[in-house]
Write a protein that holds these residues in place. Structure first.
Motif, PDB file in Angstrom:
ATOM      1  N   ARG A  48       0.931  -1.216  -0.016  1.00 42.27           N
ATOM      2  CA  ARG A  48      -0.077   0.126  -0.095  1.00 42.27           C
ATOM      3  C   ARG A  48       0.871   1.179   0.167  1.00 42.27           C
ATOM      4  O   ARG A  48       0.304   2.204   0.038  1.00 42.27           O
ATOM      5  CB  ARG A  48      -0.971   0.059   1.064  1.00 42.27           C
ATOM      6  CG  ARG A  48      -2.286  -0.831   1.006  1.00 42.27           C
ATOM      7  CD  ARG A  48      -2.779  -1.479   2.214  1.00 42.27           C
ATOM      8  NE  ARG A  48      -3.909  -2.477   1.911  1.00 42.27           N
ATOM      9  CZ  ARG A  48      -3.818  -3.537   1.176  1.00 42.27           C
ATOM     10  NH1 ARG A  48      -2.721  -4.002   0.929  1.00 42.27           N
ATOM     11  NH2 ARG A  48      -4.790  -4.243   0.959  1.00 42.27           N
ATOM     12  N   GLY A  49       2.099   0.941  -0.047  1.00 42.63           N
ATOM     13  CA  GLY A  49       3.043   2.288  -0.034  1.00 42.63           C
ATOM     14  C   GLY A  49       3.189   3.149   1.190  1.00 42.63           C
ATOM     15  O   GLY A  49       3.395   4.194   1.226  1.00 42.63           O
ATOM     16  N   LEU A  50       3.021   2.637   2.362  1.00 45.07           N
ATOM     17  CA  LEU A  50       2.907   2.963   3.533  1.00 45.07           C
ATOM     18  C   LEU A  50       4.147   3.026   4.384  1.00 45.07           C
ATOM     19  O   LEU A  50       4.813   1.935   4.658  1.00 45.07           O
ATOM     20  CB  LEU A  50       1.738   2.632   4.380  1.00 45.07           C
ATOM     21  CG  LEU A  50       0.310   2.908   4.104  1.00 45.07           C
ATOM     22  CD1 LEU A  50      -0.742   1.888   4.809  1.00 45.07           C
ATOM     23  CD2 LEU A  50       0.050   4.346   3.782  1.00 45.07           C
ATOM     24  N   SER A  51       4.578   3.890   5.049  1.00 48.76           N
ATOM     25  CA  SER A  51       5.976   4.022   5.763  1.00 48.76           C
ATOM     26  C   SER A  51       5.256   3.511   7.183  1.00 48.76           C
ATOM     27  O   SER A  51       4.129   3.111   7.384  1.00 48.76           O
ATOM     28  CB  SER A  51       6.530   5.154   5.997  1.00 48.76           C
ATOM     29  OG  SER A  51       5.862   6.143   6.467  1.00 48.76           O
ATOM     30  N   LEU A  52       6.197   3.041   8.053  1.00 47.90           N
ATOM     31  CA  LEU A  52       5.902   2.439   9.281  1.00 47.90           C
ATOM     32  C   LEU A  52       5.304   3.688  10.326  1.00 47.90           C
ATOM     33  O   LEU A  52       4.264   3.469  10.619  1.00 47.90           O
ATOM     34  CB  LEU A  52       7.327   2.091  10.101  1.00 47.90           C
ATOM     35  CG  LEU A  52       7.799   0.851  10.097  1.00 47.90           C
ATOM     36  CD1 LEU A  52       9.134   0.958  10.574  1.00 47.90           C
ATOM     37  CD2 LEU A  52       6.853  -0.069  10.602  1.00 47.90           C
ATOM     38  N   SER A  53       5.764   4.861  10.056  1.00 48.20           N
ATOM     39  CA  SER A  53       5.112   6.133  10.595  1.00 48.20           C
ATOM     40  C   SER A  53       3.721   6.423  10.197  1.00 48.20           C
ATOM     41  O   SER A  53       2.765   6.510  11.015  1.00 48.20           O
ATOM     42  CB  SER A  53       6.249   7.219  10.255  1.00 48.20           C
ATOM     43  OG  SER A  53       7.195   7.269  10.829  1.00 48.20           O
ATOM     44  N   ALA A  54       3.446   6.248   8.887  1.00 46.38           N
ATOM     45  CA  ALA A  54       2.224   6.485   8.203  1.00 46.38           C
ATOM     46  C   ALA A  54       1.231   5.675   8.713  1.00 46.38           C
ATOM     47  O   ALA A  54      -0.069   5.860   9.276  1.00 46.38           O
ATOM     48  CB  ALA A  54       2.184   6.585   6.687  1.00 46.38           C
ATOM     49  N   LEU A  55       1.391   4.365   8.536  1.00 38.65           N
ATOM     50  CA  LEU A  55       0.391   3.210   9.067  1.00 38.65           C
ATOM     51  C   LEU A  55       0.355   3.377  10.951  1.00 38.65           C
ATOM     52  O   LEU A  55      -0.693   3.215  11.193  1.00 38.65           O
ATOM     53  CB  LEU A  55       1.001   1.782   8.987  1.00 38.65           C
ATOM     54  CG  LEU A  55       0.189   0.817   9.202  1.00 38.65           C
ATOM     55  CD1 LEU A  55      -1.168   0.861   8.777  1.00 38.65           C
ATOM     56  CD2 LEU A  55       0.725  -0.677   8.769  1.00 38.65           C
ATOM     57  N   ALA A  56       1.341   3.558  11.460  1.00 36.36           N
ATOM     58  CA  ALA A  56       1.097   3.632  12.998  1.00 36.36           C
ATOM     59  C   ALA A  56       0.107   4.896  13.179  1.00 36.36           C
ATOM     60  O   ALA A  56      -0.841   4.597  14.064  1.00 36.36           O
ATOM     61  CB  ALA A  56       2.469   3.889  13.638  1.00 36.36           C
ATOM     62  N   VAL A  57       0.294   5.986  12.478  1.00 39.87           N
ATOM     63  CA  VAL A  57      -0.725   7.217  12.530  1.00 39.87           C
ATOM     64  C   VAL A  57      -2.038   6.808  12.442  1.00 39.87           C
ATOM     65  O   VAL A  57      -2.838   7.074  13.111  1.00 39.87           O
ATOM     66  CB  VAL A  57      -0.092   8.288  12.020  1.00 39.87           C
ATOM     67  CG1 VAL A  57      -1.206   9.740  11.870  1.00 39.87           C
ATOM     68  CG2 VAL A  57       1.202   8.919  12.533  1.00 39.87           C
ATOM     69  N   GLN A  58      -2.207   6.269  11.088  1.00 39.39           N
ATOM     70  CA  GLN A  58      -3.515   5.630  10.686  1.00 39.39           C
ATOM     71  C   GLN A  58      -4.281   4.805  11.705  1.00 39.39           C
ATOM     72  O   GLN A  58      -5.497   4.893  11.847  1.00 39.39           O
ATOM     73  CB  GLN A  58      -3.744   5.338   9.258  1.00 39.39           C
ATOM     74  CG  GLN A  58      -3.177   6.327   8.226  1.00 39.39           C
ATOM     75  CD  GLN A  58      -3.198   5.506   6.913  1.00 39.39           C
ATOM     76  OE1 GLN A  58      -3.874   4.833   6.702  1.00 39.39           O
ATOM     77  NE2 GLN A  58      -2.474   6.128   6.120  1.00 39.39           N
ATOM     78  N   ALA A  59      -3.447   3.865  12.491  1.00 38.20           N
ATOM     79  CA  ALA A  59      -3.886   2.754  13.017  1.00 38.20           C
ATOM     80  C   ALA A  59      -4.216   3.288  14.537  1.00 38.20           C
ATOM     81  O   ALA A  59      -4.590   2.701  15.449  1.00 38.20           O
ATOM     82  CB  ALA A  59      -3.072   1.731  13.166  1.00 38.20           C
ATOM     83  N   GLY A  60      -3.519   4.571  14.913  1.00 37.86           N
ATOM     84  CA  GLY A  60      -3.439   5.087  16.165  1.00 37.86           C
ATOM     85  C   GLY A  60      -2.607   4.251  17.106  1.00 37.86           C
ATOM     86  O   GLY A  60      -3.081   4.006  18.443  1.00 37.86           O
TER      87      GLY A  60
END
Length: 197
Positions: free
Chosen positions: A27-39
């Motif tokens: 999905r082209g997500l970085s660790l930081s981006a996924l962590a933020v989206q998942a809370g």
């Protein structure tokens, strides 16, 4: 044998680690981006992807939403896989992938005595159905939960935040989750290095 359980836990950690990493990258997500989206914390996600942290039900559901997949895509589809968060334990009974890309998952759900768990919204169009076998549950969308005694069932939209609560003793039942097609099949890529891409 007593030593079997640690082996199963390690195997589950590695399975979850590979799946999260592959889905995040697809999905082209970085660790930081996924962590933020998942809370969740970036450190927590990094440890999960490294196979160094046991996945909890709460964390997996938090990740499944932004990744656009049902729980079994992260947990694995082997019958008997179980994940818990101390309040709710979900043991996978079966998974059916449909020709259109949708998924039906069936879990044996155990809710701890007087326990409450709030689940984040899943993919839009997801439907959950709980048939209570033992105990008394209050389940459904937040602020619109319904009391369900043993022998009865309730269905609700999983596309909004919802909760599971046992109101007397331990509650057990069959939870069916129907997830519509997401348009993207999960890659089954091997685990990759844990550094941020």
């Amino acid at each position: 044998m007593p030593e079997d359980k640690p082996d199963r836990n390690a195997s589950l950690r590695l399975t979850v680690a590979r799946r999260i990493t592959a889905l995040r990258r697809a999905r082209g997500l970085s660790l930081s981006a996924l962590a933020v989206q998942a809370g969740i914390g970036k450190g927590t996600l990094s440890e999960l992807e490294a196979g160094a942290r046991n996945p909890t039900l709460e964390t997996l559901y938090a990740l499944a939403g932004p990744l656009g997949v049902p729980l079994s895509r992260l947990l694995g589809e082997e019958t008997g896989h179980s994940v818990s968060d101390g309040v709710v334990d979900a043991r996978l009974l079966t998974v059916q992938r449909h020709d259109d890309g949708g998924t039906t998952e069936v879990f044996w759900l155990t809710i701890a005595e007087q326990g409450t768990r709030v689940s984040p919204a899943h993919q839009p169009g997801t439907v959950e159905h709980l048939r209570v076998v033992r105990g008394l549950a209050r389940v459904g969308p937040l602020h619109a939960e319904r009391l369900v005694p043993a022998g009865e069932a309730h269905s609700w939209s999983g596309g909004t935040a919802h909760s599971y609560r046992s109101t007397s003793g331990i509650t057990e039942g069959i939870l069916t989750i129907e997830t519509p097609p997401s348009g993207m099949q999960p890659p089954d890529a091997p685990a990759a290095p844990t550094g941020e891409p």
